[in-house]
Design an enzyme around this catalytic site. Structure first.
Site, PDB file in Angstrom:
ATOM      1  N   ARG A   1       6.260   4.320   3.350  1.00  0.00           N
ATOM      2  CA  ARG A   1       6.686   3.457   2.244  1.00  0.00           C
ATOM      3  C   ARG A   1       7.226   4.285   1.073  1.00  0.00           C
ATOM      4  NH1 ARG A   1       3.791  -0.244  -1.977  1.00  0.00           N
ATOM      5  NH2 ARG A   1       5.026  -2.162  -1.956  1.00  0.00           N
TER       6      ARG A   1
ATOM      7  N   ILE B   1       9.833  -4.547  -4.461  1.00  0.00           N
ATOM      8  CA  ILE B   1       9.438  -4.419  -3.062  1.00  0.00           C
ATOM      9  C   ILE B   1       8.063  -5.103  -2.975  1.00  0.00           C
ATOM     10  CG2 ILE B   1       8.734  -2.060  -3.648  1.00  0.00           C
ATOM     11  CD1 ILE B   1       9.071  -1.219  -0.825  1.00  0.00           C
ATOM     12  N   SER B   2       7.910  -5.999  -2.000  1.00  0.00           N
ATOM     13  CA  SER B   2       6.705  -6.840  -1.960  1.00  0.00           C
ATOM     14  C   SER B   2       5.434  -6.020  -1.781  1.00  0.00           C
ATOM     15  CB  SER B   2       6.774  -7.824  -0.799  1.00  0.00           C
ATOM     16  OG  SER B   2       7.742  -8.781  -1.029  1.00  0.00           O
ATOM     17  N   GLN B   3       4.346  -6.662  -2.103  1.00  0.00           N
ATOM     18  CA  GLN B   3       3.027  -6.082  -1.879  1.00  0.00           C
ATOM     19  C   GLN B   3       2.856  -5.844  -0.370  1.00  0.00           C
ATOM     20  OE1 GLN B   3       0.275  -8.949  -3.236  1.00  0.00           O
ATOM     21  NE2 GLN B   3      -1.455  -7.550  -3.253  1.00  0.00           N
ATOM     22  N   PRO B   4       2.345  -4.669   0.053  1.00  0.00           N
ATOM     23  CA  PRO B   4       2.231  -4.391   1.498  1.00  0.00           C
ATOM     24  C   PRO B   4       1.461  -5.476   2.259  1.00  0.00           C
ATOM     25  CG  PRO B   4       1.782  -2.411   0.254  1.00  0.00           C
ATOM     26  CD  PRO B   4       1.958  -3.507  -0.743  1.00  0.00           C
TER      27      PRO B   4
END
Lengths: 805, 248
Positions: free
Chosen positions: B71, B97-100
């Site tokens: 990431r 970028i979205s939360q994992p």
């Protein structure tokens, strides 16, 4: 006895006017570059500049008093300079509220903004505070000019926002500060020419400063900026208005395709559109219309199209016409007569003139009649009835979903509003309200509870026989019929839903098997809510629900206030795993702002009291050191409680929120100014308890108005538009007049006994005002405006008891 | 003497090279450990939200993909220290970028198989595309913001995901030449679900859309097309909150 010259009083008034205008302007500016709720927080903290000034003057009064002319002119010039400088500096700070949970440095940024924005208010407060101390025997005149100025500023800034962009008004405020400095340097003190020269140089510099310095730095996360990254997009127009700054965006390469709530089965896409952003957010669209209804087919694929399918409609009313999508929807369904109401004249003007050809002249000629005004005001002055009254998605999804509207009063969705709407729905006609879907549901059950209560109040025994609700994945539509629903209507509803893959939420005779087929939720939450709210256990359901879904009323007009303390412990552990949207942060931010203000005030009031008693001029054995802070603190709280409560109550009568606030606020401040000026007569009265007179009058008037408000409102609503404003002003004036007296009367008393305490009293009053504005909203949200007024009366009572000896 | 100096010189050079090399290895190892820790956090969150996801755990293949995709290669340099925290990160141009955890849940909901064909609307930094590439053979991704699209293509190449097809442009009409798709991820905010995308979904295919403001996913919409081409949506709350009056 030293008397302030007229030029001095005028200068104080100008500074006060500019400071109040600056406060309103900052709120506008930060709503554009950031978001409304944080703007509120920043500005309430910045106002503590008043409190800091009080303490600063109290501790340095003897040093500053001999230098009065220099000190006051310096502060005026510093105010002028800091007005644009501090804003430009503050907007450079890369504060992003959305990241506050993850990145602690954001809190530092926020504090930085507080400190920077507090400076101009500090300088402005110094001007008033220094003058109060300098002309101790004439405090009432100084305080009167302060209030007069504030009154004029509150109206002036609204006027300026119509003709100038917010960032340009910064220059106007700078120039007015310089004007004040020039006034005192030339007429009051006849100071050396240097002062005049310096003032003129600054004024010229401000006028000719390059304009790019004044560009607003809008957060990259606001939807306007996000859209501008798409190739081929550009802002083609910008307009300013006190209701919001509007930007029109054209997208040359990629069509906008704004069609929220579109069914999954829709095959058509919207025609060419222009995006309209209010405060760089809340996007809506002007749709190209060539007169061929076929191009509008997509508008029949949303939940809000349902009423047009239930039966043939002739005359309809659209509340919140905006850029016209509801009107196009009605046009698609060949409605013969459309009345539409829109609050913002600027938006109407766009569709009627500038983009009339693009929008297909939809706001011209038959079948449409467009009215500028507020929805309830329009209805109150009309006796027309309609087959359909429609309110659709008046707020943008983003802000609505993040809980940011919680502290905003909204008189469109209260029990009384629903009653008013239903009163204008013809027999067997419909009221239709469309809202965004939220998971877990909040505003929909609250609205449902409100509608059910309203129906019950109008004497409907079985509200369930008149209600329909459906939902897609994005929106839901609630329909209330003025009469019982027929089997034919229900079968049309089912067909409408089947064709568009919408799910019925409720209709009389619904079964659980039909409610969760197309847009599947974990449980059919809305159906369960509807069933419970229409059943016998409605109060228990509302009580047990994890969000506040108590019906909204005109006394507590907070449809978007969903926060419940009980739910907080459950939400807190979820914050870091992405549950922040459950927090209904608007309310918590208000609490945070209150805590900050209290903490800062304690630092500013209690600490100096404890540490520097002697330096403040408090005698060790004096009772005043306790009584005096309590007196000024209570006054500061109570003044704004009453002001805020009555402004809100009168919005209901005057209808237009903006004009109502401007007129009521300036009436309060101007009449309080007059009261302050008059108070010398009472102060000089031999009667020991003369101070009780205005306080008793305030108590009497506000209790009377509050208890008799329905009668007053009933009477006012029957009169014409202008006379409504006139009568309201006449009603408020005596109240404001009396409210202007207790502060200068106590100051006059202190100036005879312990004049050293004057600046400090000024500071305490400043702190209390900041706390008051926030507290008033919290109390109103919890208990309503009536309670707020009674609390204020009680506070005046406490103040009377603590009148300085 | 000269030879000794020579030897020392070479020893120093080799030492520096070793140090550089090992620091790279150490850093990689550190990132690997952080990814593992992140996967543990996600597993725990999934366990807590099992009622909403209708499953006890995510597919092991999805978790493996999260363990594998670097990431940190997909975030701006100043955000690298936070790359393996379970939180959304800014990637510039007003995008995030979205939360994992959300990425994991969304990916899992697509139920991808090795030879599936997937489409992503809104490449962003390329991280989601890389995750998809770990699970399915063909990945197509469209981004409308030019600089982001370029950056994402570079990121994907650098991290070894050359097979991902990227394109700069409007995603509304999907990727006609490569359609139909087994899975579609729409990460770019849209006012509605584009009908062409529903059309490009295979019978039995799934599309996932996160709904919410930047830094705040409020719910996920899973669009499914069954074998009779009937389309339904499922709205999924991605946190373990029991709404209404339910017990904890």
């Amino acid at each position: 006895m030293m008397k302030p010259r007229l030029s001095m009083l005028a200068a104080v008034a100008i500074i006060s006017a500019s400071a109040l205008a600056y406060e309103v302007l900052l709120m506008r500016l930060f709503s554009i570059i950031q978001w409304h709720h944080f703007a509120y927080m920043m500005i309430s903290m910045a106002l503590l500049g008043y409190g800091v000034s009080g303490v600063f003057l109290a501790l340095n009064r003897d040093r500053l008093a001999p230098l009065f002319p220099v000190a006051i002119m310096t502060n005026m010039l510093l105010f002028s300079l800091s007005v644009p400088a501090c804003f430009l500096l503050a907007q450079q700070i890369p504060f992003n509220p959305a990241e506050i949970l993850w990145t602690p440095v954001q809190l530092l940024y926020l504090c930085g903004i507080y400190l920077i924005l507090a400076l101009p208010f500090f300088f402005a407060a110094n001007v008033v505070g220094l003058s109060l101390y300098q002309y101790k025997n004439q405090v009432s005149s100084i305080y009167a000019s302060d209030l007069f100025g504030a009154g004029l500023g509150s109206v002036g800034v609204i006027f300026l926002l119509f003709i100038l962009f917010p960032e340009q008004i910064l220059t106007v405020l700078t120039l007015s500060g310089i004007l004040a400095a020039l006034l005192v340097s030339s007429y009051t003190f006849r100071a050396s020419k240097h002062w005049t020269t310096v003032s003129l140089i600054i004024a010229l510099a401000v006028i000719f400063i390059p304009t790019e310095w004044m560009t607003l730095k809008v957060s990259p996360y606001k939807s306007l900026n996000q859209l501008l990254h798409v190739p081929g997009t550009k802002i083609i127009d910008r307009y300013s208005s006190p209701l919001g700054s509007i930007s029109i965006v054209k997208s040359e390469l990629t069509p906008l395709r704004h069609a929220p709530g579109l069914s999954l089965n829709a095959a058509t896409e919207p025609p060419e559109q222009l995006a309209v952003f209010t405060d760089a957010d809340n996007m809506s669209a002007i749709t190209r219309y060539d007169g061929n209804p076929e191009t509008l087919g997509y508008l029949d694929q949303t939940t809000s199209a349902l009423p047009y399918h239930l039966k043939q409609l002739t005359g309809i009313l659209i509340l919140g016409a905006g850029t016209g999508s509801d009107i196009l929807q009605a046009d698609y369904h060949a409605i013969k007569h459309i009345d539409a109401v829109e609050l913002n004249p600027l938006v109407i003007d766009l569709i009627q003139r500038k983009y009339a050809a693009f929008a297909g002249d939809i706001y011209f000629g038959a079948p449409i009649n467009i009215h500028i005004g507020e929805a309830r005001g329009y209805l109150a002055s009309s006796d027309k009835t309609y087959d359909l009254i429609n309110l659709s998605l008046l707020d943008a999804f983003g802000a609505s979903a993040a809980g940011l509207y919680s502290m905003a009063e909204n008189y469109l969705y209260t029990e009384q509003a629903i009653e008013e709407y239903l009163h204008h729905v013809s027999p067997d006609g419909y009221l239709s309200i469309t809202r965004w879907i939220k998971i877990p549901p909040r505003d929909e059950p609250k609205l449902l509870a409100t509608v059910i209560n309203a129906l019950k109040k109008t004497g409907v025994r079985e509200p369930g026989r008149q209600i329909i609700m459906i939902r897609g994945w994005q929106t839901s539509t609630l329909i209330v019929k003025n009469g019982a629903l027929s089997a034919d209507e229900i079968s049309r509803l089912k067909q409408f839903c089947d064709e568009r893959s919408f799910d019925p939420v409720y209709y009389p005779g619904i079964s659980e098997g039909e409610v969760n087929r197309f847009n599947i939720q974990q449980q059919p939450y809305l159906y369960q809510a509807a069933a419970a709210l229409l059943g016998d256990n409605s109060p228990a359901f509302i009580d047990a629900y994890k969000f506040n879904i108590e019906p909204a009323t005109d006394d507590k007009p907070y449809l978007f206030h969903f926060f419940k303390w009980r739910t907080l412990p459950e939400i807190l552990p979820l914050l870091r795993s992405g549950g922040s949207f459950l927090l209904e942060s608007g309310y918590l931010l208000l609490i945070a702002a209150l805590l900050q203000a209290i903490l800062a005030s304690l630092l500013l009031i209690a600490l100096p009291l404890w540490l520097c008693k002697a330096k403040l001029g408090i005698e060790a054995d004096s009772k005043n050191h306790l009584h005096m802070p309590v007196y000024f603190f209570c006054l500061g709280l109570a003044f704004l409680f009453i002001e805020i409560a009555f402004i809100q109550k009168f919005i209901l009568v005057l209808h237009h929120p903006l004009y109502a606030i401007a007129v009521m606020l300036s009436t309060f401040l101007l009449s309080a100014g007059a009261g302050s000026y008059f108070s010398t007569h009472l102060s000089h009265s031999p009667e020991k308890y003369a101070f009780m007179l205005p306080i008793a009058a305030i108590a009497l008037l506000s209790t009377g108005y509050s208890l008799g408000f329905e009668v007053i409102a009933g009477f006012l609503l029957k009169t014409g538009h202008l006379s409504r404003y006139l009568y309201s002003i006449i009603l408020i004036m005596p109240l404001g007049f009396c409210m202007g007296m207790p502060f200068p009367m106590a100051l006059a008393k202190i100036s005879q006994t312990t004049p050293a305490l004057i600046p400090w009293a000024w500071g305490i009053n400043g702190c209390a005002s900041v706390i008051s504005a926030i507290l008033a909203t919290l109390i109103a949200m919890q208990f309503g405006f009536t309670v707020l007024i009674f609390l204020a009366v009680a506070l005046y009572g406490v103040a009377a008891w603590c009148f300085p000896e | 003497m000269k030879r000794v100096k020579h030897l020392i010189f070479w020893l120093v050079v080799i030492g520096i090279i070793l140090l550089l090399f090992s620091s790279h290895v150490i850093a990689e190892d550190m990132f690997r450990q952080q990814r593992q820790a992140l996967v543990d956090v996600i597993k725990y969150d999934v366990l807590r939200t099992r009622d909403f996801l209708n499953q006890e755990a995510l597919d092991d293949r999805v978790l493996d993909a999260l363990r594998k995709v670097p990431r940190h290669e997909f975030v701006p340099d100043d955000q690298r220290p936070y790359a393996y925290q379970n939180r959304p990160l800014p990637i510039g141009y007003g995008q995030t970028i979205s939360q994992p955890y959300i990425v994991a849940v969304m990916t899992d909901l697509l139920k991808l198989k090795k030879n599936d064909r997937t489409l992503e609307i809104g490449t962003g930094s390329g991280y989601q595309a890389a995750i998809l590439a770990e699970l399915a053979d063909s990945v197509y991704s469209i981004e409308i913001v030019e600089p982001l699209a370029k950056q994402a293509a570079t990121n994907l190449k650098r991290a070894g995901y050359d097979a991902v097809h990227t394109r700069t442009g409007d995603g509304y009409y999907g990727w006609e030449e490569a359609a139909p798709f087994d899975g579609i991820v729409v990460t770019a905010v849209a006012s509605h679900i584009p009908p062409p995308l529903i059309k490009q979904l295979k019978p039995g295919g799934r599309m996932i859309i996160p709904v919410g403001a930047p830094f705040m996913t409020q719910y996920l919409v899973l669009v499914s097309k069954d074998t009779d081409e009937k389309v339904t949506t499922r709205q999924i709350l991605p946190v373990s909150f029991v709404p209404l009056t339910g017990k904890h």
